[in-house]
Design a protein around this motif. Structure first.
Motif, PDB file in Angstrom:
ATOM      1  N   ILE A   9       0.839  -1.201   0.000  1.00 43.77           N
ATOM      2  CA  ILE A   9       0.000   0.000   0.000  1.00 43.77           C
ATOM      3  C   ILE A   9       0.874   1.252   0.000  1.00 43.77           C
ATOM      4  N   MET A  10       1.917   1.246   0.817  1.00 44.63           N
ATOM      5  CA  MET A  10       2.794   2.415   0.891  1.00 44.63           C
ATOM      6  C   MET A  10       3.542   2.634  -0.418  1.00 44.63           C
ATOM      7  N   LEU A  11       4.002   1.574  -1.049  1.00 42.72           N
ATOM      8  CA  LEU A  11       4.702   1.713  -2.330  1.00 42.72           C
ATOM      9  C   LEU A  11       3.790   2.329  -3.388  1.00 42.72           C
ATOM     10  N   LEU A  12       2.523   1.946  -3.377  1.00 40.90           N
ATOM     11  CA  LEU A  12       1.579   2.536  -4.327  1.00 40.90           C
ATOM     12  C   LEU A  12       1.382   4.023  -4.061  1.00 40.90           C
ATOM     13  N   SER A  13       1.488   4.405  -2.807  1.00 42.06           N
ATOM     14  CA  SER A  13       1.229   5.792  -2.421  1.00 42.06           C
ATOM     15  C   SER A  13       2.409   6.724  -2.704  1.00 42.06           C
ATOM     16  N   LEU A  14       3.620   6.240  -2.523  1.00 45.17           N
ATOM     17  CA  LEU A  14       4.797   7.109  -2.641  1.00 45.17           C
ATOM     18  C   LEU A  14       5.120   7.432  -4.098  1.00 45.17           C
ATOM     19  N   ASP A  15       5.304   8.705  -4.388  1.00 53.55           N
ATOM     20  CA  ASP A  15       5.714   9.132  -5.720  1.00 53.55           C
ATOM     21  C   ASP A  15       7.155   8.677  -5.973  1.00 53.55           C
ATOM     22  N   THR A  58      11.767  -2.709  -8.644  1.00 51.67           N
ATOM     23  CA  THR A  58      11.366  -4.042  -9.098  1.00 51.67           C
ATOM     24  C   THR A  58      10.131  -4.559  -8.366  1.00 51.67           C
ATOM     25  N   VAL A  59      10.070  -4.360  -7.057  1.00 52.25           N
ATOM     26  CA  VAL A  59       8.935  -4.865  -6.279  1.00 52.25           C
ATOM     27  C   VAL A  59       7.649  -4.137  -6.653  1.00 52.25           C
ATOM     28  N   GLU A  60       7.737  -2.815  -6.785  1.00 47.45           N
ATOM     29  CA  GLU A  60       6.535  -2.053  -7.141  1.00 47.45           C
ATOM     30  C   GLU A  60       6.050  -2.406  -8.544  1.00 47.45           C
ATOM     31  N   ARG A  61       6.961  -2.603  -9.471  1.00 43.08           N
ATOM     32  CA  ARG A  61       6.555  -2.983 -10.832  1.00 43.08           C
ATOM     33  C   ARG A  61       5.835  -4.333 -10.821  1.00 43.08           C
ATOM     34  N   GLU A  62       6.329  -5.251 -10.015  1.00 37.75           N
ATOM     35  CA  GLU A  62       5.710  -6.573  -9.931  1.00 37.75           C
ATOM     36  C   GLU A  62       4.309  -6.492  -9.335  1.00 37.75           C
ATOM     37  N   LEU A  63       4.147  -5.690  -8.276  1.00 38.06           N
ATOM     38  CA  LEU A  63       2.819  -5.613  -7.649  1.00 38.06           C
ATOM     39  C   LEU A  63       1.835  -4.868  -8.550  1.00 38.06           C
ATOM     40  N   ARG A  64       2.304  -3.860  -9.268  1.00 41.31           N
ATOM     41  CA  ARG A  64       1.420  -3.160 -10.212  1.00 41.31           C
ATOM     42  C   ARG A  64       1.019  -4.084 -11.371  1.00 41.31           C
ATOM     43  N   ALA A  65       1.924  -4.943 -11.776  1.00 45.86           N
ATOM     44  CA  ALA A  65       1.607  -5.900 -12.831  1.00 45.86           C
ATOM     45  C   ALA A  65       0.542  -6.889 -12.348  1.00 45.86           C
ATOM     46  N   ARG A  66       0.622  -7.317 -11.093  1.00 48.77           N
ATOM     47  CA  ARG A  66      -0.386  -8.215 -10.530  1.00 48.77           C
ATOM     48  C   ARG A  66      -1.750  -7.535 -10.469  1.00 48.77           C
ATOM     49  N   LEU A  67      -1.752  -6.275 -10.043  1.00 46.14           N
ATOM     50  CA  LEU A  67      -3.001  -5.527  -9.970  1.00 46.14           C
ATOM     51  C   LEU A  67      -3.616  -5.351 -11.354  1.00 46.14           C
ATOM     52  N   ALA A  68      -2.780  -4.998 -12.321  1.00 45.24           N
ATOM     53  CA  ALA A  68      -3.276  -4.789 -13.686  1.00 45.24           C
ATOM     54  C   ALA A  68      -3.835  -6.085 -14.268  1.00 45.24           C
ATOM     55  N   THR A  77      -5.797 -10.533  -4.043  1.00 43.78           N
ATOM     56  CA  THR A  77      -7.192 -10.271  -3.699  1.00 43.78           C
ATOM     57  C   THR A  77      -7.282  -9.377  -2.469  1.00 43.78           C
ATOM     58  N   ALA A  78      -6.466  -9.681  -1.458  1.00 41.08           N
ATOM     59  CA  ALA A  78      -6.449  -8.865  -0.242  1.00 41.08           C
ATOM     60  C   ALA A  78      -6.007  -7.440  -0.548  1.00 41.08           C
ATOM     61  N   LEU A  79      -4.999  -7.298  -1.387  1.00 39.16           N
ATOM     62  CA  LEU A  79      -4.512  -5.964  -1.753  1.00 39.16           C
ATOM     63  C   LEU A  79      -5.580  -5.179  -2.497  1.00 39.16           C
ATOM     64  N   VAL A  80      -6.254  -5.822  -3.448  1.00 42.08           N
ATOM     65  CA  VAL A  80      -7.327  -5.162  -4.192  1.00 42.08           C
ATOM     66  C   VAL A  80      -8.439  -4.715  -3.245  1.00 42.08           C
ATOM     67  N   ALA A  81      -8.785  -5.574  -2.295  1.00 38.31           N
ATOM     68  CA  ALA A  81      -9.842  -5.230  -1.334  1.00 38.31           C
ATOM     69  C   ALA A  81      -9.463  -4.006  -0.519  1.00 38.31           C
ATOM     70  N   LEU A  82      -8.202  -3.902  -0.122  1.00 37.73           N
ATOM     71  CA  LEU A  82      -7.744  -2.751   0.663  1.00 37.73           C
ATOM     72  C   LEU A  82      -7.717  -1.478  -0.179  1.00 37.73           C
ATOM     73  N   VAL A  83      -7.219  -1.585  -1.396  1.00 38.06           N
ATOM     74  CA  VAL A  83      -7.191  -0.423  -2.297  1.00 38.06           C
ATOM     75  C   VAL A  83      -8.605   0.066  -2.562  1.00 38.06           C
ATOM     76  N   HIS A  84      -9.508  -0.874  -2.775  1.00 36.90           N
ATOM     77  CA  HIS A  84     -10.906  -0.526  -3.034  1.00 36.90           C
ATOM     78  C   HIS A  84     -11.533   0.154  -1.817  1.00 36.90           C
ATOM     79  N   MET A  86     -12.873  -4.258  -9.153  1.00 38.91           N
ATOM     80  CA  MET A  86     -12.277  -4.277  -7.821  1.00 38.91           C
ATOM     81  C   MET A  86     -13.305  -4.722  -6.786  1.00 38.91           C
ATOM     82  N   ALA A  87     -14.522  -4.246  -6.914  1.00 44.05           N
ATOM     83  CA  ALA A  87     -15.590  -4.650  -5.998  1.00 44.05           C
ATOM     84  C   ALA A  87     -15.867  -6.137  -6.134  1.00 44.05           C
ATOM     85  N   GLU A  88     -15.847  -6.635  -7.349  1.00 44.70           N
ATOM     86  CA  GLU A  88     -16.078  -8.060  -7.601  1.00 44.70           C
ATOM     87  C   GLU A  88     -15.000  -8.907  -6.936  1.00 44.70           C
TER      88      GLU A  88
END
Length: 221
Positions: A9-15, A132-142, A156-163, A184-186
């Motif tokens: 979550i923090m990696l997604l948030s930080l510019d 590398t880690v952020e690129r991998e997690l963004r690829a999973r989300l996409a 799934t847990a990450l998507v639920a938290l982002v949502h 994301m809701a699904e």
């Protein structure tokens, strides 16, 4: 490298360039909820009926998680009459976020930069050091949200938290909410391997909604 939900979550948030947090308030709630959910998934904590209980105080072997577990165990013992999820998130979201950022620095994923705003106020920023880690997690989300792939339990847990936190702009920059929100809701309401984790997710979503509403009303008033 395996990172926790709170760290993701923090990696997604930080510019990546400036190191500033985008959607900082939402990210803090998401980090606190993510760490709590990690402990649920590790079999150390239960979240039911809007309340938190420590099921097993045995350390997990992960320093960041064990710090949260120890802090949570002490809090539970001190607040025997009220162990609401909202109360824990409110108590832990600031310190938890700083501990998560410190962990990302220790892992070498971001660097810490200290400066003074207006030459007076101390400011810390955390630009990317290893993407590398952020690129991998963004690829999973996409893959899960945009391409319809079946997500694993952690995604799934990450998507639920982002949502739940409304961090769509951070997770999918440049895409309108209506393009990602239904999927994301699904995913967030999907089939979970464990009933306890599914219940925890629903409790955390409700708690985040409650604390976010309080924050908005406070700012408006």
């Amino acid at each position: 490298m395996t990172v926790s939900l709170g760290e993701e979550i923090m990696l997604l948030s930080l510019d990546d360039e400036t190191g500033a947090a985008k959607g900082e308030t939402a990210a803090r709630w998401g980090v606190a909820a993510g760490m709590l959910l990690e402990l649920v998934m590790a079999g150390r904590v239960t979240v039911r009926g809007g309340r938190v209980e420590v099921f097993d105080p045995t350390p997990t072997g992960d320093a960041l998680l064990d710090g949260r577990l120890d802090r949570l165990t002490r809090w539970v013992h001190e607040t025997s009459s009220s162990r609401k999820v909202v109360a824990w998130l409110t108590r832990d979201h600031a310190k938890g976020s700083q501990d998560v950022v410190d962990s990302l620095v220790a892992r070498g994923l971001v660097t810490e930069e200290k400066r003074r705003a207006l030459g007076v106020f101390p400011v810390r920023r955390y630009p990317e050091a290893d993407g590398t880690v952020e690129r991998e997690l963004r690829a999973r989300l996409a893959a899960a949200v945009l391409e319809g792939a079946e997500p694993d339990a952690r995604t799934t847990a990450l998507v639920a938290l982002v949502h739940a936190t409304g961090m769509h702009p951070q997770a999918f920059p440049g895409l309108p909410k209506k393009q990602v929100d239904p999927r994301m809701a699904e995913i967030a309401e999907g089939h979970w391997a464990g009933v306890s984790v599914r219940e925890a997710i629903r409790n955390l979503q409700a708690a985040i909604s409650a604390v976010t509403m309080v924050t908005v009303l406070t700012v408006v008033s």
